[in-house]
Write a protein that holds these residues in place. Structure first.
Motif, PDB file in Angstrom:
ATOM      1  N   ASP A 163       0.692  -1.374   0.093  1.00  8.85           N
ATOM      2  CA  ASP A 163      -0.056   0.032  -0.146  1.00  8.85           C
ATOM      3  C   ASP A 163       1.007   1.271   0.043  1.00  8.85           C
ATOM      4  O   ASP A 163       0.368   2.420   0.670  1.00  8.85           O
ATOM      5  CB  ASP A 163      -1.133  -0.100   1.282  1.00  8.85           C
ATOM      6  N   ASP A 164       2.050   1.158  -0.459  1.00  9.17           N
ATOM      7  CA  ASP A 164       2.920   2.395  -0.538  1.00  9.17           C
ATOM      8  C   ASP A 164       3.101   2.920  -2.085  1.00  9.17           C
ATOM      9  O   ASP A 164       3.528   4.022  -2.175  1.00  9.17           O
ATOM     10  CB  ASP A 164       4.231   2.072  -0.035  1.00  9.17           C
ATOM     11  N   TRP A 165       2.614   2.131  -3.152  1.00  8.42           N
ATOM     12  CA  TRP A 165       2.759   2.818  -4.377  1.00  8.42           C
ATOM     13  C   TRP A 165       1.391   2.443  -5.083  1.00  8.42           C
ATOM     14  O   TRP A 165       0.819   1.375  -4.504  1.00  8.42           O
ATOM     15  CB  TRP A 165       3.823   2.087  -5.190  1.00  8.42           C
ATOM     16  N   ILE A 166       0.745   3.219  -5.680  1.00  7.79           N
ATOM     17  CA  ILE A 166      -0.265   2.872  -6.725  1.00  7.79           C
ATOM     18  C   ILE A 166      -0.110   3.274  -7.957  1.00  7.79           C
ATOM     19  O   ILE A 166       0.750   3.806  -8.659  1.00  7.79           O
ATOM     20  CB  ILE A 166      -1.468   3.902  -6.087  1.00  7.79           C
ATOM     21  N   TYR A 167      -1.204   2.644  -8.882  1.00  6.44           N
ATOM     22  CA  TYR A 167      -1.130   2.848 -10.159  1.00  6.44           C
ATOM     23  C   TYR A 167      -1.351   4.116 -10.929  1.00  6.44           C
ATOM     24  O   TYR A 167      -1.898   4.966 -10.277  1.00  6.44           O
ATOM     25  CB  TYR A 167      -2.294   1.881 -10.703  1.00  6.44           C
ATOM     26  N   ALA A 168      -0.323   4.577 -11.787  1.00  4.20           N
ATOM     27  CA  ALA A 168      -0.390   5.743 -12.367  1.00  4.20           C
ATOM     28  C   ALA A 168      -0.662   5.338 -14.074  1.00  4.20           C
ATOM     29  O   ALA A 168      -1.640   6.121 -14.468  1.00  4.20           O
ATOM     30  CB  ALA A 168       0.915   6.373 -12.452  1.00  4.20           C
ATOM     31  N   SER A 169       0.025   4.492 -14.478  1.00  6.86           N
ATOM     32  CA  SER A 169      -0.417   4.173 -15.981  1.00  6.86           C
ATOM     33  C   SER A 169       0.427   3.197 -16.435  1.00  6.86           C
ATOM     34  O   SER A 169       1.288   2.552 -16.145  1.00  6.86           O
ATOM     35  CB  SER A 169      -0.136   5.474 -17.067  1.00  6.86           C
ATOM     36  N   SER A 170      -0.268   2.278 -17.385  1.00 13.23           N
ATOM     37  CA  SER A 170       0.497   1.325 -17.898  1.00 13.23           C
ATOM     38  C   SER A 170       1.405   1.742 -19.301  1.00 13.23           C
ATOM     39  O   SER A 170       1.044   2.721 -19.965  1.00 13.23           O
ATOM     40  CB  SER A 170      -0.669   0.409 -18.957  1.00 13.23           C
ATOM     41  N   MET A 171       2.617   1.151 -19.120  1.00 15.05           N
ATOM     42  CA  MET A 171       3.406   1.393 -20.401  1.00 15.05           C
ATOM     43  C   MET A 171       2.907   0.868 -21.586  1.00 15.05           C
ATOM     44  O   MET A 171       2.340  -0.283 -22.024  1.00 15.05           O
ATOM     45  CB  MET A 171       4.769   0.559 -20.117  1.00 15.05           C
ATOM     46  N   PRO A 172       3.175   1.666 -23.006  1.00  9.09           N
ATOM     47  CA  PRO A 172       2.522   0.990 -24.148  1.00  9.09           C
ATOM     48  C   PRO A 172       3.452  -0.362 -24.695  1.00  9.09           C
ATOM     49  O   PRO A 172       4.397  -0.151 -24.073  1.00  9.09           O
ATOM     50  CB  PRO A 172       3.094   2.158 -25.016  1.00  9.09           C
ATOM     51  N   PRO A 173       2.651  -1.085 -25.174  1.00  8.24           N
ATOM     52  CA  PRO A 173       3.434  -2.196 -25.635  1.00  8.24           C
ATOM     53  C   PRO A 173       4.553  -2.075 -26.464  1.00  8.24           C
ATOM     54  O   PRO A 173       4.631  -1.129 -27.004  1.00  8.24           O
ATOM     55  CB  PRO A 173       2.128  -3.125 -26.511  1.00  8.24           C
ATOM     56  N   PRO A 174       5.471  -3.122 -26.587  1.00 11.19           N
ATOM     57  CA  PRO A 174       5.662  -4.218 -25.947  1.00 11.19           C
ATOM     58  C   PRO A 174       6.043  -4.558 -24.622  1.00 11.19           C
ATOM     59  O   PRO A 174       5.996  -5.275 -23.934  1.00 11.19           O
ATOM     60  CB  PRO A 174       6.647  -5.033 -27.016  1.00 11.19           C
ATOM     61  N   SER A 175       6.269  -3.418 -23.914  1.00 13.45           N
ATOM     62  CA  SER A 175       6.895  -3.265 -22.438  1.00 13.45           C
ATOM     63  C   SER A 175       5.537  -3.671 -21.607  1.00 13.45           C
ATOM     64  O   SER A 175       4.483  -3.620 -21.907  1.00 13.45           O
ATOM     65  CB  SER A 175       6.980  -1.745 -21.948  1.00 13.45           C
ATOM     66  N   THR A 176       6.242  -4.414 -20.528  1.00 13.83           N
ATOM     67  CA  THR A 176       4.996  -4.799 -19.466  1.00 13.83           C
ATOM     68  C   THR A 176       5.309  -4.338 -18.324  1.00 13.83           C
ATOM     69  O   THR A 176       4.577  -4.646 -17.370  1.00 13.83           O
ATOM     70  CB  THR A 176       5.202  -6.616 -19.304  1.00 13.83           C
ATOM     71  N   GLY A 177       5.955  -3.339 -18.266  1.00 12.76           N
ATOM     72  CA  GLY A 177       6.110  -2.562 -16.802  1.00 12.76           C
ATOM     73  C   GLY A 177       4.947  -1.908 -16.696  1.00 12.76           C
ATOM     74  O   GLY A 177       4.158  -1.332 -17.708  1.00 12.76           O
ATOM     75  N   VAL A 178       4.557  -1.308 -15.438  1.00 14.05           N
ATOM     76  CA  VAL A 178       3.622  -0.493 -14.932  1.00 14.05           C
ATOM     77  C   VAL A 178       4.301   0.844 -14.436  1.00 14.05           C
ATOM     78  O   VAL A 178       5.082   0.789 -13.363  1.00 14.05           O
ATOM     79  CB  VAL A 178       2.796  -1.217 -14.044  1.00 14.05           C
ATOM     80  N   LEU A 179       3.618   1.899 -14.772  1.00  9.83           N
ATOM     81  CA  LEU A 179       3.942   3.179 -13.931  1.00  9.83           C
ATOM     82  C   LEU A 179       3.301   3.138 -12.772  1.00  9.83           C
ATOM     83  O   LEU A 179       1.970   3.116 -12.553  1.00  9.83           O
ATOM     84  CB  LEU A 179       3.801   4.369 -14.893  1.00  9.83           C
ATOM     85  N   MET A 180       4.060   3.313 -11.743  1.00  9.13           N
ATOM     86  CA  MET A 180       3.358   3.398 -10.240  1.00  9.13           C
ATOM     87  C   MET A 180       3.862   4.877  -9.586  1.00  9.13           C
ATOM     88  O   MET A 180       4.871   5.317 -10.034  1.00  9.13           O
ATOM     89  CB  MET A 180       3.867   2.332  -9.446  1.00  9.13           C
ATOM     90  N   VAL A 181       3.060   5.274  -8.791  1.00  8.44           N
ATOM     91  CA  VAL A 181       3.539   6.507  -8.027  1.00  8.44           C
ATOM     92  C   VAL A 181       3.517   6.434  -6.520  1.00  8.44           C
ATOM     93  O   VAL A 181       2.489   5.642  -6.148  1.00  8.44           O
ATOM     94  CB  VAL A 181       2.549   7.765  -8.522  1.00  8.44           C
ATOM     95  N   TYR A 182       4.151   7.110  -5.771  1.00  5.69           N
ATOM     96  CA  TYR A 182       4.187   7.058  -4.399  1.00  5.69           C
ATOM     97  C   TYR A 182       2.867   7.570  -3.958  1.00  5.69           C
ATOM     98  O   TYR A 182       2.155   8.335  -4.462  1.00  5.69           O
ATOM     99  CB  TYR A 182       5.147   8.151  -3.829  1.00  5.69           C
TER     100      TYR A 182
END
Length: 375
Positions: A336-355
């Motif tokens: 519960d210390d980072w939350i969803y910010a946005s998904s990376m465009p494909p083909p990347s599978t990473g997720v952008l998270m924010v404090y």
């Protein structure tokens, strides 16, 4: 609300435990409160609340108002009532150790309304730019000359990296997340805080009985409270000269550089005495005062036409997870210390998270808009 006044340390040569009474009766229709504690040594580890006392008020028409202990040392009237003009009120306290105390009889001063509460851009002598809130008030009868001010301030918080979606955990074994639309307010929040200083004004030196441009609250322009929308609620208590002088001495005493200075008065006489022993020291004052209130709202640009807005109080970085700190997005959501910010465009599978505090204001504030709030 439960008032959190900081009990004040009074230092005497040989430390003795002295009863401290804080009590203000007003012409508001509320459950009034009386705070009882014992003065404490600075090394003694904080205030000692005085519990299990019997507290009551009596007026000169023999009406009795009983108080009950709601928190340790906080006694609240069992019924809401209003201090009436012309009546004389007296406070009685019986402590659990069998001692009894009483105040002098006090009357409600003439009620004086606040005319206006307004904000202006100002620069202090130390060259700090900010906003000053001023009060104008006048008493045409000329009876009321002494005033005390307290305030409540409420400010709006806007989470800078809020998004409309959030992750929820759908399974722990195996770890699985689902991206869903947010169902609770997390973008706009509000915080309220109370003043904790003694602010006094008097007109006894003036020909006309009015207060003009009396400064109640100064806030530097870089204070985050001003960033979005800010509201100040001012309470003006009309006081007796005795209550005024008591608080003035107290303010000078607690405001001195150190309580151990040579000029230290050691003890300030209030209007409450022991019924058994008139030499026993009692700290505090039973004040009866009439109340007037005013609320003002400002936006940052109302006051400061240009220049930067105050900074958000958390440093907000966006990070691609998984990362060194959190080996999986699941773990970041779980902790519960980072939350969803946005998904990376494909083909990347990473997720952008924010404090978390940067995308969810409920991390540090209340998402319920107060009843009085005007956007």
């Amino acid at each position: 609300g439960h008032s959190c006044t900081e009990p004040f340390p009074i230092v005497t040569q040989n430390f003795e435990s002295v009863l401290v009474v804080e009590a203000t009766l007003t012409d508001e229709n509320i459950q009034h409160q009386v705070l009882l504690s014992r003065s404490y040594e600075l090394e003694g580890g904080g205030p000692k609340f005085e519990s299990n006392a019997h507290v009551m008020l009596k007026d000169d028409a023999q009406n009795v108002y009983d108080f009950q202990e709601s928190f340790p040392g906080t006694y609240v009237s069992t019924q809401p009532f209003i201090a009436q003009p012309g009546r004389t009120y007296q406070l009685f306290v019986n402590t659990a150790d069998g001692h009894s105390y009483s105040s002098t009889g006090e009357k409600l001063p003439q009620s004086v309304p606040i005319d206006t509460l307004y904000a202006e851009k100002e620069t202090t002598v130390d060259n700090v730019e900010g906003v000053e809130f001023y009060v104008d008030t006048q008493d045409p009868t000329g009876n009321s000359k002494y005033y005390r001010y307290t305030y409540e301030e409420t400010y709006e918080i806007v989470a800078p990296y809020w998004t409309s979606q959030e992750y929820i955990i759908v399974s722990d074994e195996p770890p699985a997340l689902e991206l869903v639309n947010r169902t609770t307010e997390a973008r706009y929040c509000y915080r309220t805080q109370l003043s904790n200083t003694i602010v006094l004004a008097n007109t006894s030196g003036y020909v006309e009985n009015k207060i003009t441009r009396f400064p109640v609250r100064f806030i530097p322009r870089d204070d985050y409270m001003l960033r979005n929308r800010y509201s100040l609620f001012v309470k003006q208590y009309t006081q007796s000269v005795e209550a005024h002088n008591y608080l003035k001495s107290l303010a000078e005493f607690s405001g001195s550089e150190s309580p151990f200075t040579e000029s230290q008065p050691g003890f300030i006489d209030g209007n409450i005495t022991s019924d058994q022993d008139d030499k026993e020291k009692v700290i505090g004052f039973f004040e009866v005062s009439s109340l007037s209130t005013k609320r003002a709202f400002i936006n940052f640009r109302d006051i400061f036409e240009d220049g930067p807005y105050p900074k958000y109080p958390y440093s907000c970085q966006i990070d691609t997870l998984p990362s060194m700190e959190r080996p999986s997005v699941y773990e970041a959501v779980k902790f519960d210390d980072w939350i969803y910010a946005s998904s990376m465009p494909p083909p990347s599978t990473g997720v952008l998270m924010v404090y978390k505090p940067c995308g969810d204001c409920t991390f540090w504030a209340d998402n319920q808009k107060p009843d009085f709030w005007i956007d």
